[in-house]
Design an enzyme around this catalytic site. Sequence first.
Site, PDB file in Angstrom:
ATOM      1  N   LYS A 111      47.192  22.415   7.739  1.00  0.00           N
ATOM      2  CA  LYS A 111      46.379  22.508   8.962  1.00  0.00           C
ATOM      3  C   LYS A 111      46.773  21.424   9.960  1.00  0.00           C
ATOM      4  O   LYS A 111      46.814  21.661  11.165  1.00  0.00           O
ATOM      5  CB  LYS A 111      44.885  22.358   8.626  1.00  0.00           C
ATOM      6  CG  LYS A 111      44.261  23.634   8.159  1.00  0.00           C
ATOM      7  CD  LYS A 111      43.799  24.491   9.320  1.00  0.00           C
ATOM      8  CE  LYS A 111      43.258  25.800   8.807  1.00  0.00           C
ATOM      9  NZ  LYS A 111      43.286  26.898   9.676  1.00  0.00           N
ATOM     10  N   LYS A 194      51.472  40.974   0.251  1.00  0.00           N
ATOM     11  CA  LYS A 194      50.016  40.806   0.233  1.00  0.00           C
ATOM     12  C   LYS A 194      49.397  41.226   1.557  1.00  0.00           C
ATOM     13  O   LYS A 194      49.941  40.926   2.614  1.00  0.00           O
ATOM     14  CB  LYS A 194      49.716  39.329  -0.033  1.00  0.00           C
ATOM     15  CG  LYS A 194      48.247  38.965  -0.042  1.00  0.00           C
ATOM     16  CD  LYS A 194      48.060  37.489  -0.302  1.00  0.00           C
ATOM     17  CE  LYS A 194      46.624  37.048  -0.104  1.00  0.00           C
ATOM     18  NZ  LYS A 194      46.235  36.851   1.290  1.00  0.00           N
ATOM     19  N   LYS A 197      44.963  38.583   6.655  1.00  0.00           N
ATOM     20  CA  LYS A 197      44.698  38.502   8.102  1.00  0.00           C
ATOM     21  C   LYS A 197      45.866  37.880   8.853  1.00  0.00           C
ATOM     22  O   LYS A 197      46.292  38.370   9.880  1.00  0.00           O
ATOM     23  CB  LYS A 197      43.452  37.654   8.363  1.00  0.00           C
ATOM     24  CG  LYS A 197      42.165  38.437   8.254  1.00  0.00           C
ATOM     25  CD  LYS A 197      40.993  37.635   8.772  1.00  0.00           C
ATOM     26  CE  LYS A 197      40.597  36.506   7.840  1.00  0.00           C
ATOM     27  NZ  LYS A 197      39.855  36.897   6.652  1.00  0.00           N
TER      28      LYS A 197
HETATM   29  P1  ADP Z   1      42.910  36.315   4.289  1.00  0.00           P
HETATM   30  O1  ADP Z   1      44.024  36.078   3.290  1.00  0.00           O
HETATM   31  O2  ADP Z   1      42.993  37.669   4.899  1.00  0.00           O
HETATM   32  O3  ADP Z   1      42.732  35.190   5.303  1.00  0.00           O
HETATM   33  P2  ADP Z   1      40.669  35.067   3.002  1.00  0.00           P
HETATM   34  O4  ADP Z   1      41.531  33.863   2.740  1.00  0.00           O
HETATM   35  O5  ADP Z   1      39.536  34.935   3.960  1.00  0.00           O
HETATM   36  O6  ADP Z   1      41.581  36.308   3.415  1.00  0.00           O
HETATM   37  O7  ADP Z   1      40.142  35.568   1.581  1.00  0.00           O
HETATM   38  C1  ADP Z   1      38.820  35.821   1.207  1.00  0.00           C
HETATM   39  C2  ADP Z   1      38.821  36.306  -0.225  1.00  0.00           C
HETATM   40  O8  ADP Z   1      39.569  37.545  -0.366  1.00  0.00           O
HETATM   41  C3  ADP Z   1      39.481  35.322  -1.203  1.00  0.00           C
HETATM   42  O9  ADP Z   1      38.752  35.283  -2.404  1.00  0.00           O
HETATM   43  C4  ADP Z   1      40.872  35.909  -1.446  1.00  0.00           C
HETATM   44  O10 ADP Z   1      41.371  35.555  -2.718  1.00  0.00           O
HETATM   45  C5  ADP Z   1      40.596  37.421  -1.340  1.00  0.00           C
HETATM   46  N1  ADP Z   1      41.811  38.149  -0.838  1.00  0.00           N
HETATM   47  C6  ADP Z   1      42.342  38.068   0.418  1.00  0.00           C
HETATM   48  N2  ADP Z   1      43.447  38.888   0.535  1.00  0.00           N
HETATM   49  C7  ADP Z   1      43.599  39.492  -0.684  1.00  0.00           C
HETATM   50  C8  ADP Z   1      44.540  40.452  -1.212  1.00  0.00           C
HETATM   51  N3  ADP Z   1      45.528  40.969  -0.469  1.00  0.00           N
HETATM   52  N4  ADP Z   1      44.401  40.846  -2.493  1.00  0.00           N
HETATM   53  C9  ADP Z   1      43.394  40.352  -3.251  1.00  0.00           C
HETATM   54  N5  ADP Z   1      42.468  39.448  -2.831  1.00  0.00           N
HETATM   55  C10 ADP Z   1      42.555  39.021  -1.564  1.00  0.00           C
END
Ligand code: ADP
Length: 329
Positions: A111, A194, A197
């Site tokens: 960050k 994967k 976002k």
């Molecule tokens: P992003 O990766 O989209 O920013 P977040 O970090 O906000 O998502 O993740 C919120 C929750 O969703 C976490 O527990 C994370 O492990 C799960 N998660 C996010 N993307 C995936 C994915 N592609 N497959 C499985 N779990 C996911």
Amino acid sequence: MDTVLSGIRPTGHLHLGNYYGAVRSFVKMQNEQNCYFFIADWHSLTTHPTPENIQNSTRTILAEYLACGLDPEKATIYIQSDVPETIELYLYLNMNTYIGELGRVTTFKEKARQQPDNVNAGLFTYPTLMAADILQHRAKWVPVGKDQEQNMEMARKCARRFNNIYKTELFPEPQNYYFGAEALKVPGLDGSGKMGKSDGNCIFLCDEEKVVRKKVMRAVTDNGPQTPNSEKPEVIANLFKMMSIVSSADTLRYFEEKWNDCSLRYGDMKKQLAEDMVKVLNPIRERILDFSSDTARLDKIAAEGAMKARESAAATLKEVRRTIGFRVY
Ligand code: ADP
Ligand code: TRP
């Protein structure tokens, strides 16, 4: 019954990765354990959002969680900033946490690189605020993704150190919780491993039916199977992985056979995948619309959750104050 807690920062919308990787499992756990789920809006201040940003994204995420089936009758669902007790514990934990160890946290270093003009003290102490979130309910299990491992290590350190300094066993050491034998990773359909976002490849729970179909039809593929029973390249394996998550076993088997005898047409497979996704997403989207249109109901759910969360946090804080040597009121 064990205490389970998890939090999410209010940014953007929930996507299929969040749903299958995390939310769906929370929904199951709320029937079995003493669960707390909260929206980490204080943590989101590290990037300086506007007041409108905060309110809107907090309500959006709350509505989307509820639409997935999180039930305020079963779990305590609250907003971090509604529980001021957290901040007092955060202060105590900060006194026993060292700048050397906070500076080594990779999410902080990342960050700091991304926002060099805004390396604020809140960003630096992100892990102790997270530890306070967890320890105030004396949670034993924390379902989080792999990226949170270092923050969890800091939370355990905070618990251990407090217990050692004050010769108490007040805080259990919280453990990471992974669902199933291994964490499920929902793939992206753009050739990346994967859905996420920041990767810009998400199918959002609130996406309109035609948007979902369009995104699936655009999924990256190749020229098709050339030799029977061959191994699948990653992009195709991702398509099958997605199908194994949202479609029935019979549908998956049908397309596996088509792959193996080289008669697979990706267009047909994508159409079926989109159809099955829409089936999962339609009822969720309808509930999202329903919840988002009723902000009074959302605010009431959050207020009731806050009351329950404050009660649990205040009970811990009382013990903490007594242990440190402060007056208990
Ligand atoms: P992003 O990766 O989209 O920013 P977040 O970090 O906000 O998502 O993740 C919120 C929750 O969703 C976490 O527990 C994370 O492990 C799960 N998660 C996010 N993307 C995936 C994915 N592609 N497959 C499985 N779990 C996911
Ligand atoms: N750091 C978590 C994330 O970025 C969000 C979070 C804040 C959290 N406090 C927490 C998660 C406490 C679990 C427990 O995803």
